[in-house]
Design an enzyme around this catalytic site. Structure first.
Site, mmCIF file in Angstrom:
data_model
loop_
_atom_site.group_PDB
_atom_site.id
_atom_site.type_symbol
_atom_site.label_atom_id
_atom_site.label_comp_id
_atom_site.label_asym_id
_atom_site.label_seq_id
_atom_site.Cartn_x
_atom_site.Cartn_y
_atom_site.Cartn_z
ATOM 1 N N ALA A 61 0.843 -1.204 0.000
ATOM 2 C CA ALA A 61 0.000 0.000 0.000
ATOM 3 C C ALA A 61 0.874 1.248 0.000
ATOM 4 O O ALA A 61 2.015 1.216 0.470
ATOM 5 C CB ALA A 61 -0.889 -0.014 1.238
ATOM 6 N N GLY A 100 0.719 -5.354 0.861
ATOM 7 C CA GLY A 100 -0.324 -5.535 -0.156
ATOM 8 C C GLY A 100 0.222 -6.161 -1.428
ATOM 9 O O GLY A 100 -0.505 -6.863 -2.146
ATOM 10 N N GLU A 103 0.203 -9.705 -0.777
ATOM 11 C CA GLU A 103 -1.198 -10.168 -0.721
ATOM 12 C C GLU A 103 -1.734 -10.400 -2.132
ATOM 13 O O GLU A 103 -2.433 -11.370 -2.389
ATOM 14 C CB GLU A 103 -2.050 -9.145 0.044
ATOM 15 N N GLU A 123 3.795 -5.012 7.674
ATOM 16 C CA GLU A 123 2.749 -4.125 8.187
ATOM 17 C C GLU A 123 2.869 -3.855 9.685
ATOM 18 O O GLU A 123 2.570 -2.753 10.153
ATOM 19 C CB GLU A 123 1.351 -4.722 7.921
HETATM 20 C C1 LIG Z 1 -9.029 -0.632 5.897
HETATM 21 C C2 LIG Z 1 -7.679 -0.452 5.322
HETATM 22 C C3 LIG Z 1 -7.211 -1.677 4.633
HETATM 23 C C4 LIG Z 1 -5.813 -1.472 4.274
HETATM 24 C C5 LIG Z 1 -5.280 -2.708 3.623
HETATM 25 C C6 LIG Z 1 -3.903 -2.451 3.360
HETATM 26 C C7 LIG Z 1 -3.199 -3.701 2.949
HETATM 27 C C8 LIG Z 1 -1.800 -3.390 2.668
HETATM 28 C C9 LIG Z 1 -1.008 -2.810 3.561
HETATM 29 C C10 LIG Z 1 0.367 -2.510 3.175
HETATM 30 O O1 LIG Z 1 0.836 -2.901 2.142
HETATM 31 S S1 LIG Z 1 1.276 -1.537 4.226
HETATM 32 C C11 LIG Z 1 2.806 -1.300 3.379
HETATM 33 C C12 LIG Z 1 3.667 -2.491 3.487
HETATM 34 N N1 LIG Z 1 4.925 -2.231 2.842
HETATM 35 C C13 LIG Z 1 5.978 -1.754 3.459
HETATM 36 O O2 LIG Z 1 5.967 -1.517 4.636
HETATM 37 C C14 LIG Z 1 7.194 -1.534 2.614
HETATM 38 C C15 LIG Z 1 7.865 -0.270 2.985
HETATM 39 N N2 LIG Z 1 9.030 -0.036 2.170
HETATM 40 C C16 LIG Z 1 10.223 -0.621 2.389
HETATM 41 O O3 LIG Z 1 10.388 -1.474 3.211
HETATM 42 C C17 LIG Z 1 11.370 -0.131 1.574
HETATM 43 O O4 LIG Z 1 11.061 1.141 1.148
HETATM 44 C C18 LIG Z 1 11.689 -1.024 0.356
HETATM 45 C C19 LIG Z 1 10.479 -1.246 -0.508
HETATM 46 C C20 LIG Z 1 12.256 -2.368 0.834
HETATM 47 C C21 LIG Z 1 12.768 -0.319 -0.515
HETATM 48 O O5 LIG Z 1 13.870 -0.020 0.289
HETATM 49 P P1 LIG Z 1 15.046 0.918 -0.275
HETATM 50 O O6 LIG Z 1 16.033 1.039 0.832
HETATM 51 O O7 LIG Z 1 15.496 0.419 -1.571
HETATM 52 O O8 LIG Z 1 14.366 2.312 -0.567
HETATM 53 P P2 LIG Z 1 13.637 3.325 0.410
HETATM 54 O O9 LIG Z 1 14.487 4.506 0.531
HETATM 55 O O10 LIG Z 1 13.189 2.647 1.635
HETATM 56 O O11 LIG Z 1 12.336 3.688 -0.427
HETATM 57 C C22 LIG Z 1 12.438 4.438 -1.634
HETATM 58 C C23 LIG Z 1 11.346 5.468 -1.669
HETATM 59 O O12 LIG Z 1 10.109 4.789 -1.735
HETATM 60 C C24 LIG Z 1 9.255 5.226 -0.689
HETATM 61 N N3 LIG Z 1 8.416 4.081 -0.294
HETATM 62 C C25 LIG Z 1 8.824 2.837 -0.046
HETATM 63 N N4 LIG Z 1 7.786 2.056 0.229
HETATM 64 C C26 LIG Z 1 6.694 2.826 0.134
HETATM 65 C C27 LIG Z 1 5.306 2.588 0.299
HETATM 66 N N5 LIG Z 1 4.841 1.353 0.593
HETATM 67 N N6 LIG Z 1 4.472 3.608 0.159
HETATM 68 C C28 LIG Z 1 4.907 4.846 -0.177
HETATM 69 N N7 LIG Z 1 6.224 5.141 -0.344
HETATM 70 C C29 LIG Z 1 7.095 4.127 -0.200
HETATM 71 C C30 LIG Z 1 10.194 5.663 0.414
HETATM 72 O O13 LIG Z 1 9.568 6.543 1.284
HETATM 73 C C31 LIG Z 1 11.301 6.301 -0.389
HETATM 74 O O14 LIG Z 1 10.829 7.580 -0.742
HETATM 75 P P3 LIG Z 1 11.846 8.796 -0.812
HETATM 76 O O15 LIG Z 1 12.472 8.914 0.538
HETATM 77 O O16 LIG Z 1 12.839 8.430 -1.856
HETATM 78 O O17 LIG Z 1 10.989 9.960 -1.147
#
Ligand SMILES: CCCCCCC/C=C/C(=O)SCCNC(=O)CCNC(=O)[C@H](O)C(C)(C)COP(=O)(O)OP(=O)(O)OC[C@H]1O[C@@H](n2cnc3c(N)ncnc32)[C@H](O)[C@@H]1OP(=O)(O)O
Length: 720
Positions: A61, A100, A103, A123
């Site tokens: 997400a 997600g 998922e 999450e």
């Molecule tokens: C009733 C509500 C129902 C809701 C259902 C929801 C079901 C789903 C829920 C979810 O999916 S929650 C999200 C789960 N995912 C994560 O937690 C992943 C988070 N990201 C990471 O772990 C890392 O970013 C990565 C993907 C492993 C990449 O790592 P890396 O070191 O290569 O780069 P980063 O500097 O961490 O990230 C780059 C850039 O991307 C942005 N970012 C990363 N993930 C997300 C995300 N999921 N959403 C938005 N943005 C994301 C991160 O902030 C970085 O941004 P900048 O700093 O470059 O601007």
């Protein structure tokens, strides 16, 4: 957002496209829902391959959308339709499949992963549970115990581990998408019932019941008050005991209890704060994205005490050659054995036969540092000693070598000025144990060049650290705030509390360890040395100065008295707690300490009173935050987020409370101000309890959110 194409005539290829990580924002969910519908209803399409652009499947997400009004289609119906389809859907996983993203992949009938891919449900680190069927499908695929471990910890697994666990069907080294397309062509027409995870029933044996019960106990113990891990276990219990559709209802109810919680907000704030910390800038206009770091191949570490050993291990593990220098043979021998032991144990843990000892050189001679790219000084906290060393380093190292100090609070500029290369001097303040703790304060003085800061930050990243650039002042950010936290803890003892009582309250708040246990672990002599060096104790103090008064404010000599008695903490078997033997790890409340405190209070005419838990929390955490506001005002930290990152990664502050500055915002700045005024009135001899001007201005401005605090700093960025 998502692209549709046709390949091999009958295969629909759906490519997620939302850089940098293909997060599932509302627009992406809308496009992919439409495209998937098109593919599943197109008579010419016989199978679907789902992949992500730029080598990343999907990071889940879009976290930036949490806390905003919901928009766009939900994931659950999309995943349901995909899984229910009679056409095989194959996920081609490169990079990451997280949250997600995983998922969606679990809703596909088959999963092919690239060898370098990582998969998981992180999450819980955002205060949530997998909320689009992940908590119900994963245990149906890999069983309750494995799903419990992955979902409650948020641990990511490699493609190889995912294959072993049964999460993916195949791991490829070459082109994942091509392999997935071939695979899809092969499985057209095969029955899909057994591939639909929602149709499976996880066997709920007595064992699974015990696993869940044990899991719940373990999770509660580790969670330190965080809700999400506990709710994860509840979701898994639903998967184990309920039919899929009822399990999904429970999952939805459970995520709804978390989605708008203050803990989820705090954890999501931490996620972005950690990433924003990398985006440093200096008054010169130099920034993280316009400053080039130097290449670092060989590093000198001077001093093989606890810090030097941890730093050496950390460097070697990152594949960097180290020349480790000690002045005395005996110390070098001890240090060398400790470093080799740590590397050996680490290699064993990872199943490697040989630790990377070929990267190490131990020497008694500074001359061997002639060819290193960067030196990290980790000798005693003694300014005179450090100045001598820096002068000497200037003579032996090549002119381009960066000189870094691991001092935990001494003046980095004072060291820079004894060198002929002021611009190449920065602080690299590691935290003990340096091979474990994630935080690195990069201390930038007025002379430090952007190149030096960029190099220290980049090196920190290579070591797996979370680097934060801070300005130069006594104690920098972390230890400057820590001093006030410690002061409050000592004052609480003077007023009637016991060390174990204060610690228990702090641990219930969520700190990894109470302040007195931390103090025993680090050694009480560390602070004693700093107090001596800063003239709070020792021959420079006027003998007429009252014992509980220093430099115009209230002072507690309690820790000095313990040190004078040789009670230095764990190492001496006695400190704020009692230990079975010197070096013992298990702290026990010490009756002798209670007597000592009673005698102390009666000596100084202090009437003990009952100290409430909320007073412990308020005085400790608000004193810290108040100093944080001063630090922001002075430009020693660029953002409140940076202070919070320092506390979460270096000082055991509970992540689910976001850090001291975020916590103050969550409590309400007006409340914090009013409570500080109250405590300052009661303790006018503690000037640090007086609300800082920035806090007052923020309250007058209506308590804006944390990200807007900078706008209220009067002299923005005097240091950073
Ligand atoms: C009733 C509500 C129902 C809701 C259902 C929801 C079901 C789903 C829920 C979810 O999916 S929650 C999200 C789960 N995912 C994560 O937690 C992943 C988070 N990201 C990471 O772990 C890392 O970013 C990565 C993907 C492993 C990449 O790592 P890396 O070191 O290569 O780069 P980063 O500097 O961490 O990230 C780059 C850039 O991307 C942005 N970012 C990363 N993930 C997300 C995300 N999921 N959403 C938005 N943005 C994301 C991160 O902030 C970085 O941004 P900048 O700093 O470059 O601007």
């Amino acid at each position: 957002m998502a692209r549709y194409s046709r390949t091999e005539g009958t295969i629909a290829l759906i490519t997620l496209s939302n850089p940098p990580v293909n997060a599932l924002g509302a627009a992406v969910r809308r496009t992919i829902t439409d495209i998937m519908h098109r593919a599943l209803t197109d008579g010419e399409v016989k199978a679907v391959v789902l992949c992500g652009e730029n080598g990343t499947f999907c990071a889940g997400a879009d976290i930036r959308e949490f806390g905003k009004p919901p928009s766009g289609p939900a994931l659950v119906p999309l995943i349901h339709d995909m899984e229910a389809s009679e056409k095989p859907v194959v996920a081609a996983i490169e990079g990451v499949a997280l949250g997600g993203g995983l998922e969606i992949a679990l809703g596909c009938h088959y999963r092919i992963a690239h060898a370098k891919a990582r998969l998981g449900f992180p999450e819980v680190m955002l205060g949530l549970i997998p909320g689009a069927g992940g908590s119900q499908r994963l245990p149906r695929l890999i069983g309750i115990p494995a799903a419990l471990e992955l979902i409650t910890t948020g641990r990511l697994v490699s493609a190889q581990e995912a294959l072993k666990l049964g999460i993916v069907d195949q791991v490829v080294d070459g082109n994942t998408i091509e392999t997935a397309v071939k695979f899809a062509l092969n499985v057209i027409g095969r029955p899909l019932l057994s591939r639909r995870l929602s149709e499976r029933t996880p066997a709920f044996s007595v064992d699974a019941a015990a696993v869940l019960e044990e899991g719940m106990a373990r999770v509660k113990q580790r969670a330190r008050g965080a809700f999400a891990p506990v709710v994860c276990v509840q979701a898994l219990r639903a998967a184990a005991t309920l039919p899929y559709s009822r399990g999904m209802e429970t999952e939805e109810q459970l995520i709804n209890t978390l989605i708008d919680s203050s803990q989820a907000r705090a954890l999501q704030y931490c996620f972005f704060a950690q990433r924003n910390a990398r985006k440093w800038s200096l008054p010169s206009g130099a920034r993280w994205n316009n400053s080039k770091p130097r290449a670092v191949h060989r590093v000198g570490v001077v001093g093989l005490g606890t810090m030097g050993r941890g730093i050496t291990v950390s460097l070697v593990k990152a594949g960097i050659s180290v020349v480790a220098v000690e002045m005395e043979e005996k110390q070098m021998d001890l240090g060398m054995r400790a470093v080799l032991g740590m590397l050996e144990r680490d290699a064993q843990r990872r199943g490697d036969t040989r630790p990377p000892t070929h990267l190490l050189t131990f020497t008694l001679s500074l001359q061997q540092l002639g060819n290193v790219d960067l030196v990290i000084e980790a000798v005693f906290e003694d300014m005179a000693l450090k100045k001598c060393l820096f002068t000497e380093l200037c003579n032996v190292c090549k002119p381009s070598t960066l000189l870094c100090t691991n001092t935990s609070g001494l003046d980095v500029d004072a060291l820079a000025v004894v060198t002929h290369r002021r611009s190449l001097v920065v602080g690299m303040h590691f935290f003990a144990p340096a091979n474990v703790m994630k935080l690195l304060e990069v201390v930038c003085g007025p002379h430090s060049s952007a190149e030096a800061v960029a190099t220290a930050m980049t090196l920190g990243k290579r070591l797996g650290k979370v680097g934060v650039v801070v300005g130069n002042c006594p104690g920098f950010v972390g230890n400057r705030m820590m001093k006030l936290y410690l002061d409050q803890a000592y004052f609480l003892l003077e007023e009637g509390a016991a060390p174990e009582q204060v610690d228990q309250v702090l641990e219930e708040f969520g700190f990894t360890m109470g302040i007195f246990k931390v103090s025993d672990l680090s050694g009480l002599d560390v602070g004693w040395r700093v107090r001596k060096a800063s003239g709070l104790i020792g021959p420079d103090v006027n003998p007429k100065t009252p014992s509980r008064w220093r430099q115009g404010c209230r002072y507690s000599p309690l820790p000095d008295l313990l040190c004078e008695q040789g009670h230095l903490g764990q190492k001496s078997g006695r400190g704020w707690y009692l230990y079975e033997t010197p070096g013992g790890k298990e702290p026990k409340p010490d009756p002798a300490m209670h007597r000592f405190l009673q005698e102390y209070r009666s000596r100084y005419g202090l009437t003990p009173r009952h100290v409430h838990a909320h007073e412990v929390i308020e005085r400790c955490t608000y004193a810290m935050a108040n100093e944080g506001f001063r630090i922001l005002e002075e430009g020693i930290a660029a953002r409140a987020e940076d202070i919070d990152v320092i506390y979460v990664f270096g000082y055991g502050w509970p992540r689910h409370r976001g850090g001291p500055m975020f916590h103050a915002a969550q409590v309400g700045l007006a409340t914090v101000l009013q409570r500080l005024e109250h405590y300052h009135q009661l303790h006018p001899d503690v000037p640090h309890l007086q609300p800082s001007p920035l806090l007052q201005r923020l309250v007058e401005a209506g308590s804006p959110p944390v990200h807007h605090w900078r706008e209220h700093v009067q002299h923005l960025h005097s240091y950073l």
